[in-house]
Design a protein around this motif. Sequence first.
Motif, PDB file in Angstrom:
ATOM      1  N   ASN A 173     -15.927  74.429  12.115  1.00 47.35           N
ATOM      2  CA  ASN A 173     -15.879  73.664  10.875  1.00 47.35           C
ATOM      3  C   ASN A 173     -16.552  72.320  11.114  1.00 47.35           C
ATOM      4  OD1 ASN A 173     -14.387  73.637   8.093  1.00 47.35           O
ATOM      5  ND2 ASN A 173     -14.146  71.597   8.932  1.00 47.35           N
ATOM      6  N   THR A 174     -17.338  71.879  10.156  1.00 43.04           N
ATOM      7  CA  THR A 174     -17.980  70.574  10.212  1.00 43.04           C
ATOM      8  C   THR A 174     -17.192  69.604   9.349  1.00 43.04           C
ATOM      9  OG1 THR A 174     -20.116  71.654  10.475  1.00 43.04           O
ATOM     10  CG2 THR A 174     -20.138  69.339   9.823  1.00 43.04           C
ATOM     11  N   GLY A 175     -16.897  68.448   9.882  1.00 42.60           N
ATOM     12  CA  GLY A 175     -16.124  67.453   9.152  1.00 42.60           C
ATOM     13  C   GLY A 175     -14.638  67.619   9.406  1.00 42.60           C
ATOM     14  N   SER A 176     -13.840  66.763   8.760  1.00 40.08           N
ATOM     15  CA  SER A 176     -12.394  66.786   8.976  1.00 40.08           C
ATOM     16  C   SER A 176     -11.669  67.724   8.027  1.00 40.08           C
ATOM     17  CB  SER A 176     -11.820  65.380   8.821  1.00 40.08           C
ATOM     18  OG  SER A 176     -12.009  64.921   7.492  1.00 40.08           O
ATOM     19  N   ASP A 190     -15.619  74.661   5.518  1.00 36.79           N
ATOM     20  CA  ASP A 190     -16.529  75.778   5.776  1.00 36.79           C
ATOM     21  C   ASP A 190     -15.883  77.091   5.349  1.00 36.79           C
ATOM     22  OD1 ASP A 190     -18.076  73.772   6.772  1.00 36.79           O
ATOM     23  OD2 ASP A 190     -18.133  74.510   8.827  1.00 36.79           O
ATOM     24  N   ILE A 191     -16.636  77.928   4.670  1.00 37.99           N
ATOM     25  CA  ILE A 191     -16.115  79.172   4.093  1.00 37.99           C
ATOM     26  C   ILE A 191     -15.459  80.078   5.134  1.00 37.99           C
ATOM     27  CG2 ILE A 191     -16.785  81.314   2.916  1.00 37.99           C
ATOM     28  CD1 ILE A 191     -18.712  79.540   1.251  1.00 37.99           C
ATOM     29  N   PRO A 192     -16.035  80.290   6.332  1.00 38.30           N
ATOM     30  CA  PRO A 192     -15.338  81.137   7.310  1.00 38.30           C
ATOM     31  C   PRO A 192     -13.946  80.600   7.675  1.00 38.30           C
ATOM     32  CG  PRO A 192     -17.612  80.826   7.968  1.00 38.30           C
ATOM     33  CD  PRO A 192     -17.361  79.896   6.813  1.00 38.30           C
ATOM     34  N   VAL A 193     -13.799  79.277   7.748  1.00 41.60           N
ATOM     35  CA  VAL A 193     -12.496  78.671   8.049  1.00 41.60           C
ATOM     36  C   VAL A 193     -11.531  78.934   6.896  1.00 41.60           C
ATOM     37  CG1 VAL A 193     -11.299  76.459   8.339  1.00 41.60           C
ATOM     38  CG2 VAL A 193     -13.371  76.952   9.637  1.00 41.60           C
ATOM     39  N   ARG A 194     -11.988  78.772   5.677  1.00 38.09           N
ATOM     40  CA  ARG A 194     -11.124  79.036   4.504  1.00 38.09           C
ATOM     41  C   ARG A 194     -10.666  80.491   4.467  1.00 38.09           C
ATOM     42  NH1 ARG A 194     -14.029  76.371  -0.638  1.00 38.09           N
ATOM     43  NH2 ARG A 194     -14.464  74.351   0.250  1.00 38.09           N
ATOM     44  N   LYS A 195     -11.579  81.419   4.772  1.00 38.93           N
ATOM     45  CA  LYS A 195     -11.217  82.835   4.776  1.00 38.93           C
ATOM     46  C   LYS A 195     -10.137  83.128   5.811  1.00 38.93           C
ATOM     47  CE  LYS A 195     -15.444  84.781   2.887  1.00 38.93           C
ATOM     48  NZ  LYS A 195     -16.587  85.661   3.122  1.00 38.93           N
ATOM     49  N   TYR A 234      -6.557  65.435   0.175  1.00 41.40           N
ATOM     50  CA  TYR A 234      -6.928  66.818   0.413  1.00 41.40           C
ATOM     51  C   TYR A 234      -6.625  67.173   1.863  1.00 41.40           C
ATOM     52  CZ  TYR A 234     -11.160  65.021   2.643  1.00 41.40           C
ATOM     53  OH  TYR A 234     -12.035  64.374   3.472  1.00 41.40           O
ATOM     54  N   PRO A 235      -6.293  68.444   2.138  1.00 40.18           N
ATOM     55  CA  PRO A 235      -5.963  68.832   3.517  1.00 40.18           C
ATOM     56  C   PRO A 235      -7.138  68.596   4.463  1.00 40.18           C
ATOM     57  CG  PRO A 235      -5.296  70.526   1.979  1.00 40.18           C
ATOM     58  CD  PRO A 235      -6.117  69.539   1.204  1.00 40.18           C
ATOM     59  N   ARG A 236      -6.843  67.900   5.557  1.00 38.89           N
ATOM     60  CA  ARG A 236      -7.866  67.600   6.545  1.00 38.89           C
ATOM     61  C   ARG A 236      -7.190  67.207   7.851  1.00 38.89           C
ATOM     62  NH1 ARG A 236      -7.295  62.905   3.508  1.00 38.89           N
ATOM     63  NH2 ARG A 236      -7.241  60.989   4.695  1.00 38.89           N
ATOM     64  N   LEU A 237      -7.977  67.193   8.919  1.00 41.51           N
ATOM     65  CA  LEU A 237      -7.488  66.691  10.200  1.00 41.51           C
ATOM     66  C   LEU A 237      -7.637  65.180  10.214  1.00 41.51           C
ATOM     67  CD1 LEU A 237      -8.923  69.026  12.988  1.00 41.51           C
ATOM     68  CD2 LEU A 237      -6.606  68.919  12.088  1.00 41.51           C
ATOM     69  N   SER A 239      -0.917  68.566   3.955  1.00 44.69           N
ATOM     70  CA  SER A 239      -0.389  69.918   4.066  1.00 44.69           C
ATOM     71  C   SER A 239       1.041  69.955   3.569  1.00 44.69           C
ATOM     72  CB  SER A 239      -0.428  70.400   5.517  1.00 44.69           C
ATOM     73  OG  SER A 239       0.269  71.606   5.632  1.00 44.69           O
ATOM     74  N   LYS A 240       1.371  70.942   2.753  1.00 45.58           N
ATOM     75  CA  LYS A 240       2.736  71.083   2.258  1.00 45.58           C
ATOM     76  C   LYS A 240       3.687  71.498   3.370  1.00 45.58           C
ATOM     77  CE  LYS A 240       1.924  75.813   0.725  1.00 45.58           C
ATOM     78  NZ  LYS A 240       1.862  76.718  -0.383  1.00 45.58           N
ATOM     79  N   TYR A 241       3.139  71.945   4.506  1.00 51.03           N
ATOM     80  CA  TYR A 241       3.978  72.381   5.619  1.00 51.03           C
ATOM     81  C   TYR A 241       4.403  71.235   6.529  1.00 51.03           C
ATOM     82  CZ  TYR A 241       2.188  76.887   4.177  1.00 51.03           C
ATOM     83  OH  TYR A 241       1.852  77.981   3.451  1.00 51.03           O
ATOM     84  N   PHE A 242       3.718  70.104   6.476  1.00 50.45           N
ATOM     85  CA  PHE A 242       3.998  69.008   7.390  1.00 50.45           C
ATOM     86  C   PHE A 242       4.479  67.793   6.613  1.00 50.45           C
ATOM     87  CE2 PHE A 242       0.844  71.656   9.446  1.00 50.45           C
ATOM     88  CZ  PHE A 242       1.508  71.934  10.632  1.00 50.45           C
ATOM     89  N   LYS A 243       5.786  67.667   6.466  1.00 52.63           N
ATOM     90  CA  LYS A 243       6.362  66.525   5.745  1.00 52.63           C
ATOM     91  C   LYS A 243       6.293  65.258   6.589  1.00 52.63           C
ATOM     92  CE  LYS A 243       7.453  69.066   2.276  1.00 52.63           C
ATOM     93  NZ  LYS A 243       6.557  69.137   1.172  1.00 52.63           N
ATOM     94  N   ASP A 244       6.119  65.395   7.905  1.00 48.40           N
ATOM     95  CA  ASP A 244       6.069  64.236   8.794  1.00 48.40           C
ATOM     96  C   ASP A 244       4.630  63.843   9.104  1.00 48.40           C
ATOM     97  OD1 ASP A 244       6.512  65.837  12.041  1.00 48.40           O
ATOM     98  OD2 ASP A 244       5.489  66.521  10.243  1.00 48.40           O
ATOM     99  N   SER A 245       3.728  64.092   8.193  1.00 47.48           N
ATOM    100  CA  SER A 245       2.313  63.800   8.423  1.00 47.48           C
ATOM    101  C   SER A 245       2.100  62.316   8.689  1.00 47.48           C
ATOM    102  CB  SER A 245       1.506  64.222   7.200  1.00 47.48           C
ATOM    103  OG  SER A 245       0.168  63.850   7.358  1.00 47.48           O
ATOM    104  N   ILE A 246       1.072  62.010   9.469  1.00 44.04           N
ATOM    105  CA  ILE A 246       0.731  60.617   9.747  1.00 44.04           C
ATOM    106  C   ILE A 246      -0.132  60.027   8.635  1.00 44.04           C
ATOM    107  CG2 ILE A 246       0.926  60.835  12.249  1.00 44.04           C
ATOM    108  CD1 ILE A 246      -2.079  61.133  12.396  1.00 44.04           C
TER     109      ILE A 246
END
Length: 133
Positions: free
Chosen positions: A85-88, A92-97, A52-55, A37-44
Amino acid sequence: FNWMRLFLTLSILSFCILAKAQNCKPSIDIKVNICGSKYFKDSICPACNDCYPRLIASDSNYSIVSFLLVAGGEGFEDNIEMAHNTGSGFNDIPVRKILMKVRPGSFVEISCIKARLKDGRLYILQPLFIELK
């Protein structure tokens, strides 16, 4: 007669929502972060800009299976929207929307985060709450 039917329907719906919420209580004290994520510079996530963006779980022994995303605030016209959402990844399209509507003044909560330990057992991880400013 119709109001009795409505009352019964609402009661059943409330019970189902409560039962679902109880299944989403965190069962372990493992946290998540958003990788890529471009918003989290302190990502683990190592080499964060290359993924790609994921949990991602704070403990690499856990892999994210699914989660519930809830968002509201600015851009949501006084409504709260949610999607599973399925996966990390945010695949899923509803999540993207929903994520396309997020802007400063919005909030995003990621909860009911199901993760699988390497031995196959499932756990519910700690939720993540983000408020964009």
